[in-house]
Each structure stands twice: as C-alpha cells, then as structure tokens.
Motif scaffolding. Structure first.
Motif, short mmCIF file in Angstrom:
data_model
loop_
_atom_site.label_atom_id
_atom_site.label_comp_id
_atom_site.label_asym_id
_atom_site.label_seq_id
_atom_site.Cartn_x
_atom_site.Cartn_y
_atom_site.Cartn_z
N ALA A 38 1.99 15.49 7.68
CA ALA A 38 1.18 15.21 8.87
C ALA A 38 -0.23 15.71 8.64
O ALA A 38 -0.43 16.79 8.07
CB ALA A 38 1.79 15.89 10.09
N THR A 39 -1.22 14.92 9.06
CA THR A 39 -2.62 15.35 8.99
C THR A 39 -3.23 15.11 10.37
O THR A 39 -2.80 14.23 11.11
CB THR A 39 -3.42 14.54 7.95
OG1 THR A 39 -3.34 13.14 8.27
CG2 THR A 39 -2.88 14.75 6.54
N TRP B 66 -1.94 11.65 11.85
CA TRP B 66 -1.35 10.66 10.95
C TRP B 66 -0.10 11.25 10.32
O TRP B 66 -0.08 12.43 9.95
CB TRP B 66 -2.32 10.27 9.83
CG TRP B 66 -3.47 9.41 10.28
CD1 TRP B 66 -4.27 9.63 11.36
CD2 TRP B 66 -3.96 8.22 9.65
NE1 TRP B 66 -5.22 8.64 11.44
CE2 TRP B 66 -5.06 7.76 10.41
CE3 TRP B 66 -3.58 7.48 8.51
CZ2 TRP B 66 -5.77 6.61 10.08
CZ3 TRP B 66 -4.30 6.33 8.17
CH2 TRP B 66 -5.39 5.90 8.96
N ILE B 67 0.92 10.43 10.22
CA ILE B 67 2.12 10.84 9.49
C ILE B 67 2.26 9.93 8.27
O ILE B 67 2.21 8.70 8.37
CB ILE B 67 3.37 10.77 10.39
CG1 ILE B 67 3.18 11.77 11.54
CG2 ILE B 67 4.63 11.11 9.60
CD1 ILE B 67 4.28 11.74 12.57
N TRP B 68 2.38 10.60 7.12
CA TRP B 68 2.47 9.89 5.84
C TRP B 68 3.86 10.14 5.27
O TRP B 68 4.36 11.26 5.31
CB TRP B 68 1.46 10.44 4.84
CG TRP B 68 0.05 10.58 5.35
CD1 TRP B 68 -0.41 11.54 6.20
CD2 TRP B 68 -1.08 9.76 5.04
NE1 TRP B 68 -1.76 11.37 6.45
CE2 TRP B 68 -2.19 10.28 5.75
CE3 TRP B 68 -1.26 8.61 4.24
CZ2 TRP B 68 -3.46 9.72 5.67
CZ3 TRP B 68 -2.53 8.06 4.16
CH2 TRP B 68 -3.61 8.60 4.87
N PHE C 157 2.07 7.46 -1.11
CA PHE C 157 2.14 7.83 0.31
C PHE C 157 1.85 6.61 1.18
O PHE C 157 0.88 5.89 0.95
CB PHE C 157 1.14 8.93 0.62
CG PHE C 157 1.57 10.29 0.14
CD1 PHE C 157 2.20 11.19 0.99
CD2 PHE C 157 1.34 10.69 -1.17
CE1 PHE C 157 2.58 12.44 0.56
CE2 PHE C 157 1.72 11.94 -1.62
CZ PHE C 157 2.35 12.81 -0.75
N GLU C 158 2.70 6.41 2.16
CA GLU C 158 2.50 5.31 3.08
C GLU C 158 2.29 5.86 4.49
O GLU C 158 2.98 6.78 4.90
CB GLU C 158 3.74 4.42 3.07
CG GLU C 158 3.59 3.15 3.89
CD GLU C 158 4.90 2.36 3.89
OE1 GLU C 158 5.02 1.46 3.06
OE2 GLU C 158 5.77 2.67 4.72
N THR C 159 1.35 5.28 5.22
CA THR C 159 1.12 5.71 6.59
C THR C 159 2.24 5.18 7.46
O THR C 159 2.45 3.98 7.53
CB THR C 159 -0.22 5.14 7.12
OG1 THR C 159 -1.22 5.39 6.16
CG2 THR C 159 -0.58 5.77 8.43
#
Lengths: 198, 445
Positions: free
Chosen positions: B148-149, B157-159, B167-169
C-alpha cells in the motif's frame, strides 16, 4: 503562478513609522547566521542547521545560544524586510506583519529548551491568493534565521482571510512545508521574497 | 520508576532531516529514510552504517518498508516526495537467515571486510509510478503479496506483486479529503488503515472484487500522522487470565472477539485507541438508540469505536506511535522532542461494579462525547454494550530533548541485537529526528 495583483492599491506605511530599535542599537544584527547561507538552506532542506562535524554535546544549542535572548523586535526585523510577492514593498510596510502580532512563548517546563515563536500574518485583502506563499516565506525565513530550539508557528490573523483555517493548516504541516521547499517554482518565489532581507 | 536510557547514536549521522527508520523483519539492521534522497542502513549490533541506497529518487525519501517473509534476499520499498516508490533488492549473507547473537562484530561488519563490499550492493528493481504528488508512507501486507502507498494526492494505492518485480495496481482509493499521511496493515487480515490530513482514519477491505472503505473513524481534531495495529496476541500483555473479576473476564472476551485494536496519533496532540465492534453480537443495551450511519445497510461495513485516549503528555503534534508486539507497551514522539512510553493495566478501582453502573447511566443518556479533560475515566461503548475503561493507560517512562532541541519524526520498537542484550526478547526503541540522527534507547524497568 498567477501574479495578477489581488490588491492593486494597498495601504503603505512609511518606513520611519515602523517599529525599530536601530537608533538605540545601531550594531544590532537581525540575522544570526548571516546572509550567505540563507538560500542554500532553501534548496537543501534546512541542512544549514546541522554541522555534522560538531561534537554531539555541543550541537547547535551551546551555552552561548541560551544566553542570547531573542525578542519580538528581533523577530520583526527578520521578517519585516521580506518582499511581498506581488508588490515591490516589504511585509512590514504593508502591515502584513506587525510587532504586536509577534509572540515568543518560553519553554513550558524548566527541563524543556524549546521556545515557540508565534507570528500572525494579516493579508492585505481577505481573498488574497498569495496568503499561503507569504506565510511560507515568513516560516522559512524564521526557520533559517533562528536557532533550532525555536518552533515557528505562522498563522493568518483571525478574521482577516476567507480561507484562513485552510491556510493555517498548510503552514503548520512540516511535511507539506518540507515538500514545498523541494518544489523549484515555489523555492524561486520564496527566494525572490527573501532577497530583500539583510 | 522505569526510564529510557540512550544506548547509542548510529554513525555516521545524516546531515539533514531523517524521517523514519524501519527494522528489518529478521536481520539486526534498520533502514532510515533521509531527506538527502538516500536510505541509510545501520547495524543494530554495532550501530555503524552498513550500506546506503542512493541514486533512485529525485527528492526526499519520506518512508521505507521491508517486505516481510523474504528468504535469502532483502527487499525494501522506498516512498519519495518525487511521487514514486522504488523497490530495491539485496542478497542476504549466505543466502539465508543468520544468527545475530553469534556474529562477532569486533572484527568488522557482519563477518569481515571482504564480504562487506560484496554485500553492499543494493539493486534497483522497479519503480512504481502513479501517484500525482509526494508519497508519504507505504507498507507491505504481512498476509498477502500486497503493497500500500499513500500520497498528498489524497489517494491510497494498493499494488499486488504478481511475480518478482511485476506489480499491478489493484486499487486506487480516493475517499479521503486530504493528504493521506500514513498506511498500516492488520497483522492477520487483509485490512488496511490510513490516516489523513482530513483528520480522519479509514479502514479498507476487498469487497467481492473491489477494495472499498469499510469504516470511517472520526474524532481527531487535527491531521492523523500515524496509525498502527497492535499484535494479535497483545491481550496477554495484561497478564494471566486467572484471578480476574467478572468485568475483566468480560472485557478479555470482548477483546478476543474484536481482534487487534488500532492506535493513532495526531496534530491535535492526542493518542487514541480504536476497537472493532463485531456485528454478530447485537446485544444493544436497553434504551440505547443505534446511531444512524451511512454504513448501516451493508454487511461489509464495520463499526469501530474509540476505546481509550492515552494520557496527554505531548505539548506539540504527535508524529508517531509504536505498539510493541512483544510487551504491548506504546511509545510516542513528536514535535516537542519527547519520547513517552505507556503501559496498559487493569484499572484499579475498589469497586468495579459501581464503576460499571455509572457507565451504564452515561450510556443511557445518549452517546457520551469524549471529554478532553478526563477521557480515561469515561467509558466509551460500542453497540455490543462492551466498554473501554476496564483498563487504563499509564505513563511509565518519559525522556525530554531526545534529539537535542530538534523535532523527532519517528519512533519504533525493535529487537535488541548488540552484545549488551540482557534477556531474550529484549527490545530497544529507535528514534529518528530532524537533526539527522538515529538513536537507540533501552527501556529499563
């Protein structure tokens, strides 16, 4: 940044009417760390505070500093010469900053060494779009010039700005201020405002 | 009286502001996010700098986080004011877990000079772009391959890491109305908490296919600077379950059902704990009207209540709290340069029963508003009828001017790893300040 003037005809005070003690103490130096390092700090995020080679025990708050009293007049001298971002005039002469609106709060307890400087800024008009930038300039100027034992709280004087609370929240947020000081455009504006300081 | 004693200052210090230090999940090292665009890795065995990560970010590195459960290779994520997150990798010595206590560091760092150079190689793996402005915080989930960012752009955003470095959003969560300052994962569930400049805390879960906000925690009167969940086993910090009175047993039961609590600290100078109120116990006390909530029609939505407010010691904004996973103690720090340690105890009242009754009276009078003056004496109730106030938080240690006159941005508990370690599971506190220093403190009982 939109530099259309919000207030084309501000009230201007005569410099001789501004509070000063220079006549009494002509050798008084308003800035404790001189002019040369002033703008370096803008870019490198206040690094001027810290000397990595100083012995830890004496770092930045030596006995001398404790002895050196800083009063409201000195704070006023530091910020009154900042230029307004849209007028070729100083914040002091526009009465954006004034001596009665500066307060120094001593440490809360005998053990604490942290003092607080509170500055209330009065925008020239209530919808001044540059209030945040002016406040930021004042905060940056004081953080660079005062010893690090001072916490700097810059606020818009109550009732003088339409979005005062929002501006105050921004000015009180160290993370936002730190990030702003890494924004080249903003640093340029602040640098110009501070270029008239001694 | 317990006290905090300075054990060491990590050397060399950074010569500008340092924001945060993250202890490695199993190695005795910490990574420190610095405003000079680097991350410094210090040893907790000898407090010397071990390696540096630089060259990846264009602006200050605000935050960093280790990937948990990594085997043989360390993975660090960095979040920067340049709006990007970086993923960095480095092989661990011997490709596996080493035993910290047995390494003789007197001959050099972690087993000799030769290896040190080789080891000192951080590889830039991938950059995560997407946020519009400064990244403030980031965190790997302990239970899933999720990162998480959060950012000043008001979003979380969760990747998902599908495979190494891919990494996918999976979610862009935009419910906050201001900068999102911090994110933290639940220790056992895929539940994320975030704190914001809008003064609120939000909790997020995956609902069917989409991540969404499942709880809004309001109450703070300033920016929420930090949130953190407690360990799932923290209930045992209160001691043995024997010899408890009925109220206490009841409370233990409530806590076990509720799961880990959340703690938050704020610009309003308060520190608060929040507890989940599980839905399957609709024991509404008589006379209490359930407050209308925009969440009420969906099973997905959760109720969380403010359980306690810790004693207010800080005189300026509180930037960070850390909840020990070993002892349940909480440490806090902030703009006033203090580090304060708190402990949760059973409230010692001569007659718990009568105390309880007064709580019921308050509840019957409607939702009691938290009182700034004496919150610990108040009982905050959830819709399950269970109350806080059975326990109390007390200050057990306090240190002033911990980083000279500078602000302290971060504090965290970490396992002690130097030779002076006194007992199994001993912890140290690590503080990170505006003076560019990272300091290590022992808690002496």
């Amino acid at each position: 940044m939109d530099l259309d003037k919000d207030n084309a005809n501000p009230t201007i005070l005569n410099p001789s009417d501004l509070p000063s003690r220079r006549a009494v103490n002509p050798s008084h130096k308003p800035s404790s760390d001189g002019g040369s390092g002033l703008f370096d700090g803008l870019v490198t995020d206040f690094s001027a505070y810290h000397d990595p080679f100083a012995p830890p025990s004496a770092s930045s708050d030596s006995e001398d500093e404790d002895v050196e009293e800083i009063d409201e007049q000195e704070v006023f001298d530091l910020i009154s010469t900042i230029s307004d971002p849209e007028h070729p005039l100083s914040l002091g002469s526009l009465a954006v900053v004034s001596l009665p609106d500066i307060e120094i709060v001593p440490p809360r307890s005998p053990k604490s060494r942290i003092s607080t400087v509170r500055v209330l800024v009065t925008p020239t008009i209530t919808h001044c779009s540059l209030a945040t930038v002016i406040g930021l300039g004042v905060r940056v100027r004081l953080e660079q010039s005062l010893p690090p034992r001072f916490r700097v709280d810059v606020r818009i004087k109550e009732g003088t700005h339409s979005t005062g609370d929002a501006v105050n929240k921004q000015l009180g947020d160290k993370e936002r201020v730190a990030a702003a000081m890494e924004n080249g455009t903003l640093v340029g504006v602040i640098r110009k405002m501070l270029s008239t300081c001694q | 009286m317990p006290s905090l004693e300075l054990l060491a200052t990590c050397t060399p210090p950074c010569n500008t502001r340092t924001w945060l230090s993250a202890p490695h999940p199993h190695l005795p090292i910490i990574a420190t996010a610095c405003s000079d665009k680097t991350v410094r890795v210090y040893s907790l065995q000898n407090f010397q700098q071990q390696s540096t990560i630089s060259g990846g970010h264009k602006r200050s590195i605000r935050s960093c986080a280790w990937k948990p459960n990594s085997k043989g290779e360390s993975v660090l994520a960095t979040g920067s004011f340049d709006a990007s997150a970086g993923i960095w990798r480095r092989w661990e010595e011997g490709g596996g877990v080493r035993k910290p206590a047995e390494i003789d560091f007197t001959t050099g760092l972690a087993g000799g000079d030769g290896e040190e150079d080789e080891e000192d190689e951080w590889r830039f793996a991938v950059i995560l772009d997407g946020h519009d402005s400064e990244i403030k915080s980031l965190a790997f989930a302990p239970t899933a391959p999720l990162l998480a960012t959060c950012s000043r752009d008001k979003s979380v955003w969760i990747w998902e890491e599908l495979e190494d470095d891919n990494f996918e959003t999976v979610a862009v969560l935009q419910d906050h109305e201001g900068d999102v300052k911090c994110v933290a994962w639940h220790p056992k569930e895929e539940l994320l908490a975030s704190g914001s400049y809008d003064d609120n805390i939000r909790l997020w879960r995956e609902d069917v296919d989409d991540w969404a906000c499942c709880a809004l925690l309001t109450g703070h009167e300033g920016t929420v600077w930090w949130v953190e969940f407690e360990d799932a086993n923290n209930i045992y910090a209160l001691g043995s379950s024997e010899d408890l009175n009925d109220t206490q047993k009841d409370y233990v039961d409530t806590r076990l059902k509720a799961g880990p609590r959340l703690i938050s600290c704020s610009d309003d100078m308060t520190i608060r704990t929040w507890r989940h109120v599980p839905k399957d116990k609709p024991e509404l006390p008589a006379g209490q009207i359930k407050t209308t909530s925009i969440w009420k029609n969906r099973d997905f939505e959760e109720e969380w209540v403010e359980e306690a407010r810790l004693p207010q010691v800080h005189e300026r904004p509180v930037y960070c709290v850390s909840w020990s996973r070993k002892t349940g103690r909480v440490a806090s720090t902030g703009s006033d340069g203090k580090i304060v340690v708190y402990e949760e105890r059973w409230r010692s009242t001569p007659d718990t029963k009568s105390n309880d009754a007064s709580g019921d009276v308050q509840m019957a009078g409607g939702a009691p508003g938290p009182d700034m003056e004496d919150i610990t004496a108040k009982k905050l109730s959830g819709s399950d009828g269970h109350k806080g106030g059975v326990t109390e938080w007390v200050v057990v240690a306090e240190a002033e001017n911990t980083h000279d006159v500078f602000e302290v941005n971060h504090v965290i508990w970490a396992p002690r790893a130097d030779k002076g370690k006194r007992f199994e599971d001993e912890e140290v506190l690590i503080s990170t300040g505006d003076d560019g220093e990272v300091k290590v403190w022992t808690f002496d009982t």
